[in-house]
Design a protein around this motif. Sequence first.
Motif, mmCIF file in Angstrom:
data_model
loop_
_atom_site.group_PDB
_atom_site.id
_atom_site.type_symbol
_atom_site.label_atom_id
_atom_site.label_comp_id
_atom_site.label_asym_id
_atom_site.label_seq_id
_atom_site.Cartn_x
_atom_site.Cartn_y
_atom_site.Cartn_z
ATOM 1 N N MET A 1 0.893 -1.192 0.055
ATOM 2 C CA MET A 1 0.066 -0.069 -0.043
ATOM 3 C C MET A 1 1.030 1.078 0.093
ATOM 4 S SD MET A 1 -3.194 1.031 2.603
ATOM 5 C CE MET A 1 -2.482 0.146 3.733
ATOM 6 N N ASP A 2 0.718 2.393 -0.856
ATOM 7 C CA ASP A 2 1.422 3.269 -0.906
ATOM 8 C C ASP A 2 0.712 4.496 -0.252
ATOM 9 O OD1 ASP A 2 -0.353 4.449 -2.632
ATOM 10 O OD2 ASP A 2 0.626 4.014 -4.437
ATOM 11 N N ARG A 3 1.512 5.646 -0.196
ATOM 12 C CA ARG A 3 0.916 6.716 0.525
ATOM 13 C C ARG A 3 -0.509 7.382 -0.017
ATOM 14 N NH1 ARG A 3 3.905 9.977 3.645
ATOM 15 N NH2 ARG A 3 3.055 12.151 4.327
ATOM 16 N N ASP A 4 -0.838 7.185 -1.087
ATOM 17 C CA ASP A 4 -1.972 7.645 -1.578
ATOM 18 C C ASP A 4 -3.094 6.689 -1.414
ATOM 19 O OD1 ASP A 4 -0.962 9.832 -3.196
ATOM 20 O OD2 ASP A 4 -0.755 8.498 -4.874
ATOM 21 N N ASP A 5 -2.903 5.477 -1.083
ATOM 22 C CA ASP A 5 -3.834 4.361 -0.483
ATOM 23 C C ASP A 5 -4.142 4.761 0.796
ATOM 24 O OD1 ASP A 5 -4.034 2.918 -3.027
ATOM 25 O OD2 ASP A 5 -2.516 1.526 -2.487
ATOM 26 N N GLU A 6 -3.092 5.029 1.716
ATOM 27 C CA GLU A 6 -3.379 5.340 3.014
ATOM 28 C C GLU A 6 -4.140 6.653 3.312
ATOM 29 O OE1 GLU A 6 0.417 5.910 4.956
ATOM 30 O OE2 GLU A 6 1.164 3.757 4.217
ATOM 31 N N GLN A 7 -4.254 7.663 2.496
ATOM 32 C CA GLN A 7 -4.921 8.802 2.606
ATOM 33 C C GLN A 7 -6.344 8.523 2.122
ATOM 34 O OE1 GLN A 7 -4.176 12.003 3.652
ATOM 35 N NE2 GLN A 7 -2.293 11.155 4.638
ATOM 36 N N LEU A 8 -6.417 7.648 0.951
ATOM 37 C CA LEU A 8 -7.877 7.398 0.622
ATOM 38 C C LEU A 8 -8.466 6.700 1.878
ATOM 39 C CD1 LEU A 8 -9.845 7.071 -1.489
ATOM 40 C CD2 LEU A 8 -8.659 5.021 -2.187
ATOM 41 N N LEU A 9 -7.995 5.848 2.865
ATOM 42 C CA LEU A 9 -8.766 5.049 3.808
ATOM 43 C C LEU A 9 -8.980 5.965 4.905
ATOM 44 C CD1 LEU A 9 -6.569 1.706 3.651
ATOM 45 C CD2 LEU A 9 -8.928 2.137 2.683
ATOM 46 N N ALA A 57 -10.609 -9.793 14.547
ATOM 47 C CA ALA A 57 -10.064 -10.148 13.508
ATOM 48 C C ALA A 57 -10.490 -9.833 12.268
ATOM 49 C CB ALA A 57 -9.819 -11.834 13.670
ATOM 50 N N LEU A 58 -10.233 -8.890 11.516
ATOM 51 C CA LEU A 58 -10.799 -8.176 10.502
ATOM 52 C C LEU A 58 -10.424 -8.786 9.026
ATOM 53 C CD1 LEU A 58 -10.773 -4.624 12.049
ATOM 54 C CD2 LEU A 58 -12.779 -6.395 12.065
ATOM 55 N N PRO A 59 -11.171 -9.415 8.246
ATOM 56 C CA PRO A 59 -10.959 -9.798 6.964
ATOM 57 C C PRO A 59 -10.388 -8.635 6.137
ATOM 58 C CG PRO A 59 -13.163 -10.962 7.486
ATOM 59 C CD PRO A 59 -12.582 -9.647 8.535
ATOM 60 N N THR A 60 -9.300 -8.702 5.474
ATOM 61 C CA THR A 60 -8.833 -7.759 4.541
ATOM 62 C C THR A 60 -7.863 -8.622 3.329
ATOM 63 O OG1 THR A 60 -7.649 -5.625 4.410
ATOM 64 C CG2 THR A 60 -7.054 -7.276 6.124
ATOM 65 N N GLU A 61 -7.843 -7.980 2.367
ATOM 66 C CA GLU A 61 -7.053 -8.241 1.226
ATOM 67 C C GLU A 61 -5.540 -7.522 1.318
ATOM 68 O OE1 GLU A 61 -9.084 -7.827 -2.543
ATOM 69 O OE2 GLU A 61 -10.564 -8.923 -1.782
ATOM 70 N N LEU A 62 -5.531 -6.450 2.277
ATOM 71 C CA LEU A 62 -4.209 -5.603 2.317
ATOM 72 C C LEU A 62 -3.276 -6.225 3.214
ATOM 73 C CD1 LEU A 62 -6.363 -2.316 2.724
ATOM 74 C CD2 LEU A 62 -5.279 -3.067 0.501
ATOM 75 N N GLY A 63 -3.883 -7.128 3.942
ATOM 76 C CA GLY A 63 -2.428 -7.626 4.924
ATOM 77 C C GLY A 63 -1.492 -8.552 4.278
ATOM 78 N N ARG A 64 -0.902 -9.250 5.098
ATOM 79 C CA ARG A 64 0.147 -10.181 4.496
ATOM 80 C C ARG A 64 -0.140 -11.367 3.846
ATOM 81 N NH1 ARG A 64 3.562 -13.514 8.983
ATOM 82 N NH2 ARG A 64 4.671 -15.045 7.464
ATOM 83 N N PHE A 65 -1.362 -11.777 4.189
ATOM 84 C CA PHE A 65 -1.808 -13.119 3.601
ATOM 85 C C PHE A 65 -3.017 -12.594 2.518
ATOM 86 C CE2 PHE A 65 -0.783 -14.048 8.033
ATOM 87 C CZ PHE A 65 0.072 -15.168 7.492
ATOM 88 N N GLY A 66 -2.891 -11.489 1.894
ATOM 89 C CA GLY A 66 -3.748 -11.441 0.825
ATOM 90 C C GLY A 66 -5.100 -11.715 1.062
ATOM 91 N N THR A 67 -6.135 -12.260 -0.025
ATOM 92 C CA THR A 67 -7.409 -12.616 0.033
ATOM 93 C C THR A 67 -7.443 -13.674 1.190
ATOM 94 O OG1 THR A 67 -7.585 -11.991 -2.179
ATOM 95 C CG2 THR A 67 -9.201 -13.542 -1.326
#
Length: 90
Positions: A1-9, A57-67
């Motif tokens: 995730m880059d800086r633009d993604d962080e600002q979007l969230l 424990a929140l489902p996310t595609e952004l973490g280490r394990f992806g989908t």
Amino acid sequence: MDRDDEQLLRGRVYGQDHDRPGPRPGRRYVELVGGPLDGLLLDITDWEQHEIGTGAALPTELGRFGTGGRAMYAPRPGDPRHFDWGGDAP
């Protein structure tokens, strides 16, 4: 995730659709700190006290394990407004 993604969230609520990204009046939120969901708000309005105490424990595609992965967040001791990241899980 880059800086633009962080600002979007930032200022968005975890699990809300993109048409209604922000917090709603009358709801109770904690801020997620660190990890892949840093800066998102988590709606805990309907949570029981024991659920808040155990974190999420929140489902996310952004973490280490992806989908299919989950980001683990726990309440910050002495600060009920923040949940801190504790790592990712498959």
